[in-house]
Design an enzyme around this catalytic site. Structure first.
Site, mmCIF file in Angstrom:
data_model
loop_
_atom_site.group_PDB
_atom_site.id
_atom_site.type_symbol
_atom_site.label_atom_id
_atom_site.label_comp_id
_atom_site.label_asym_id
_atom_site.label_seq_id
_atom_site.Cartn_x
_atom_site.Cartn_y
_atom_site.Cartn_z
ATOM 1 N N LYS A 270 0.855 -1.188 0.000
ATOM 2 C CA LYS A 270 0.000 0.000 0.000
ATOM 3 C C LYS A 270 0.888 1.234 0.000
ATOM 4 O O LYS A 270 1.703 1.438 0.900
ATOM 5 C CB LYS A 270 -0.890 0.001 1.253
ATOM 6 N N ASP A 275 -2.649 10.250 3.597
ATOM 7 C CA ASP A 275 -4.031 9.825 3.826
ATOM 8 C C ASP A 275 -4.763 10.858 4.687
ATOM 9 O O ASP A 275 -4.655 10.838 5.915
ATOM 10 C CB ASP A 275 -4.036 8.449 4.510
ATOM 11 N N LYS A 282 -10.098 12.922 8.261
ATOM 12 C CA LYS A 282 -9.603 12.584 9.600
ATOM 13 C C LYS A 282 -9.584 13.835 10.481
ATOM 14 O O LYS A 282 -9.586 14.955 9.969
ATOM 15 C CB LYS A 282 -8.162 12.055 9.492
ATOM 16 N N ASP A 293 1.768 6.616 5.382
ATOM 17 C CA ASP A 293 0.772 5.618 4.980
ATOM 18 C C ASP A 293 1.177 4.873 3.706
ATOM 19 O O ASP A 293 0.403 4.084 3.171
ATOM 20 C CB ASP A 293 -0.598 6.295 4.816
ATOM 21 N N ASP A 352 -12.074 6.908 4.158
ATOM 22 C CA ASP A 352 -10.834 6.714 4.916
ATOM 23 C C ASP A 352 -10.415 5.241 4.962
ATOM 24 O O ASP A 352 -9.323 4.917 5.401
ATOM 25 C CB ASP A 352 -11.013 7.272 6.339
ATOM 26 N N GLU A 354 -9.328 3.452 2.620
ATOM 27 C CA GLU A 354 -8.890 3.538 1.225
ATOM 28 C C GLU A 354 -7.830 2.508 0.860
ATOM 29 O O GLU A 354 -7.703 2.128 -0.290
ATOM 30 C CB GLU A 354 -8.367 4.946 0.934
ATOM 31 N N ARG A 356 -7.540 -0.649 1.419
ATOM 32 C CA ARG A 356 -8.070 -1.915 0.881
ATOM 33 C C ARG A 356 -8.528 -1.750 -0.562
ATOM 34 O O ARG A 356 -8.507 -2.708 -1.331
ATOM 35 C CB ARG A 356 -9.180 -2.439 1.804
HETATM 36 N N1 BES Z 1 -3.991 4.584 7.083
HETATM 37 C C1 BES Z 1 -5.065 4.312 7.969
HETATM 38 C C2 BES Z 1 -4.692 3.355 9.094
HETATM 39 C C3 BES Z 1 -3.667 3.866 10.060
HETATM 40 C C4 BES Z 1 -4.057 4.580 11.167
HETATM 41 C C5 BES Z 1 -2.332 3.604 9.875
HETATM 42 C C6 BES Z 1 -3.123 5.041 12.058
HETATM 43 C C7 BES Z 1 -1.391 4.056 10.785
HETATM 44 C C8 BES Z 1 -1.797 4.784 11.868
HETATM 45 C C9 BES Z 1 -6.232 3.706 7.183
HETATM 46 O O1 BES Z 1 -6.348 4.125 5.877
HETATM 47 C C10 BES Z 1 -7.471 4.109 7.898
HETATM 48 O O2 BES Z 1 -7.745 5.270 7.930
HETATM 49 N N2 BES Z 1 -8.202 3.145 8.436
HETATM 50 C C11 BES Z 1 -9.389 3.388 9.134
HETATM 51 C C12 BES Z 1 -10.405 2.392 8.658
HETATM 52 C C13 BES Z 1 -11.795 2.677 9.098
HETATM 53 C C14 BES Z 1 -12.315 3.935 8.421
HETATM 54 C C15 BES Z 1 -12.669 1.503 8.763
HETATM 55 C C16 BES Z 1 -9.102 3.235 10.617
HETATM 56 O O3 BES Z 1 -8.292 2.395 10.983
HETATM 57 O O4 BES Z 1 -9.676 3.992 11.391
HETATM 58 ZN ZN ZN Z 2 -4.649 4.785 4.957
HETATM 59 MN MN MN Z 3 -7.465 5.919 5.678
#
Ligand code: BES
Ligand code: ZN
Ligand code: MN
Length: 507
Positions: A270, A275, A282, A293, A352, A354, A356
């Protein structure tokens, strides 16, 4: 490029000046050479150990400054540094790296420019090489954006220039260091650099250019940009980059070091260069961390460099999806439905989630194009994996027990640990959590088991291929400092996957 001290591997012979490092074991047993030095010089080592109540615990340090040397043969030392090995029973590769890192940290903090390490143990030459590896990994710095004045004020550190490591089989240690460990260090530093780089510099456009330049290492590189991605029908990946002024890319790196007929292993990453969360934006707190990210892709890019540098006898494919997740008038909205390359449709509940979407198309493409014998993806995919595992282990999900076992073993061997998490079959109750009212699936699975539902989503883009997903959100960045890494971007996974390849496919 990082400047690190020159590491020399030498036969054992006491130098006559400078800083020397000697190793002691629990109950303060001195090595033969140390004992001789001690006896010939009024027992200055024994006295210091007693005065400081030094116990030789693993990685503990006792420094004797300007010792009084009476024996003319021993000449003059600035410092004699004792380093504890603990019980000295079965010290592992990781132990020796950490010893190297700890010693390096000490030398740096004292502004010492050169030192001689004398390892009089009957250790395997490869373990001694790992002492040098740890020393080198510790020296990584990312200070290219500090002007020289700020650097002078902040650090006033003179650089470590040269470290000599003495051991009984110096040439074997040197050989292992040069042909196996230096390539790993190169890959780890490359990955750390990419993760640490800010997103205004390393957006998808610049990232694609940097990857293209790796062809000089003998990697075959192909970059697909927006037009080609559209032709490939990768609308899940494209949907993520829609709100960005920059392009979206899929970069494919090939290392052909194995027999032509051999199926490759494929590693997919990825690469979200930033992000914001997109329209499901966010919160502001800590959002700067989202420059990291692209950590999964950095591991892939670092690993491919390691394989090329050591001319690995394997066929390997690295594939990374490079996109920036931004909100603008073009951005994908919650409720939008995207059609992935696989033909499966996705209702975007949360922009968010994204990563996947990027991986869905990258995995499908990789599988279709290369029929890999194994496919592994790395991604900073969910905050939920940190809730589950903290920052010590990466989360491992796999549809194949044998592959999972290999990765757990490589994790133990390298210290880059993975913890296996549950994954349900397609149609299982975990899997059903991502069914959608309007499309084949949705991109979030509700409040519980967030790391698992993300993995379930990815699994819908994998068919028969033995596959593993490693969620590195907790370990790729803002990671725990260790004796061998003080860097924000850790470079996690380069060593792990290099080990997995060399242990399982090159023997
Ligand atoms: N890049 C983030 C995950 C992340 C968070 C990585 C903190 C490193 C530190 C990912 O894209 C994300 O935002 N995931 C969300 C998913 C949710 C919206 C289902 C999350 O983990 O909150
Ligand atoms: Zn992300
Ligand atoms: Mn995200």
């Amino acid at each position: 490029m990082n400047k690190t001290a020159k590491i020399n591997f030498e036969k054992i012979s006491l130098p006559n000046s400078g800083t020397i490092v000697l190793f002691t074991t629990k109950s303060n047993k001195l090595s033969d050479l140390a004992k001789e030095l001690d006896t010939n010089n009024n027992k200055f080592i024994t006295k210091a150990i007693k005065a400081a109540d030094f116990k030789s615990a693993k990685s503990s340090i006792l420094e004797i400054i300007s010792p009084t040397i009476t024996d003319p043969k021993s000449a003059n030392y600035d410092r004699v540094i004792l380093v504890g090995l603990g019980e000295n029973k079965d010290l592992t590769k990781v132990d020796w790296r950490h010893l190297g890192g700890t010693i390096c940290g000490h030398l740096l903090s004292k502004n010492i420019e050169s030192a001689t390490l004398i390892t009089e143990t009957e250790e395997d030459a490869e373990l001694i090489a790992n002492l040098g590896f740890g020393l080198t990994l510790r020296q990584y710095k990312f200070d290219k954006y500090k002007t020289s004045k700020a650097k002078d004020d902040a650090e006033k550190e003179s650089e470590l220039q040269k470290v000599s490591i003495q051991s009984s089989d110096a040439s074997a240690a040197k050989k292992h260091f040069t042909s196996n460990l230096s390539p790993i260090q190169h890959g780890v530093f490359a990955a750390r650099d990419l993760v640490n780089e800010p997103a205004n510099i390393l957006g998808p456009n610049e990232y694609a250019k940097r990857i293209k330049a790796l062809s000089s290492l003998g990697l075959e590189i192909k970059i697909l940009s927006d037009k080609e991605l559209k032709a490939e029908k990768m609308h899940a990946l494209l949907g993520v980059g829609e709100g960005s002024r920059q392009g979206s890319y899929l970069a494919i790196m090939q290392w052909k070091g194995g027999p032509k007929s051999e199926k490759p292993v494929a590693i997919v990453g990825k690469g979200v260069t930033f992000d914001t969360g997109g329209i499901s934006i966010k919160g502001a707190g800590g959002m700067e961390d989202m420059k990291g990210d692209m950590g999964g892709s950095a591991t892939v890019v670092g690993l491919m460099q390691t394989l090329a540098k050591r001319k690995a006898k394997v066929n390997a494919i690295g594939v990374v999806g490079l996109v920036e997740n931004m909100p603008d008038g073009q951005a994908t909205r919650p409720g939008d439905i995207l059609t992935s390359k696989s033909g499966q449709t996705i209702e975007v509940i949360n922009t968010d989630a994204e990563g996947r979407l990027v991986l869905a198309d990258a995995l499908w493409y990789t599988q279709e194009k290369f029929s890999p014998k194994y496919m592994i993806n790395l991604a900073t995919l969910t905050g939920a994996i940190m809730v589950a595992l903290g920052k010590e282990y990466a989360g491992l999900f796999s549809n194949d027990d044998e592959l999972a076992d290999m990765l757990v073993a490589s994790g133990k061997d390298t210290g880059e640990q993975v913890w296996r998490m549950p994954l349900g079959e397609i149609g299982s109750s975990y899997d059903k959590l991502i069914n959608s009212t309007f499309a084949d699936m949705k991109n979030t699975g509700g409040r519980w088991g967030g790391a698992i539902t993300a993995a379930q989503f990815l699994q819908r883009y994998v068919n028969e291929t033995p596959w593993a997903h490693i969620d590195i959100a907790g370990v790729a960045m803002a990671s725990n400092k260790s004796p061998i890494s003080q860097s924000w971007g850790s470079g996690y996974g380069v060593d792990l996957l290099n080990n997995w390849i060399s242990e399982n496919f090159e023997k």
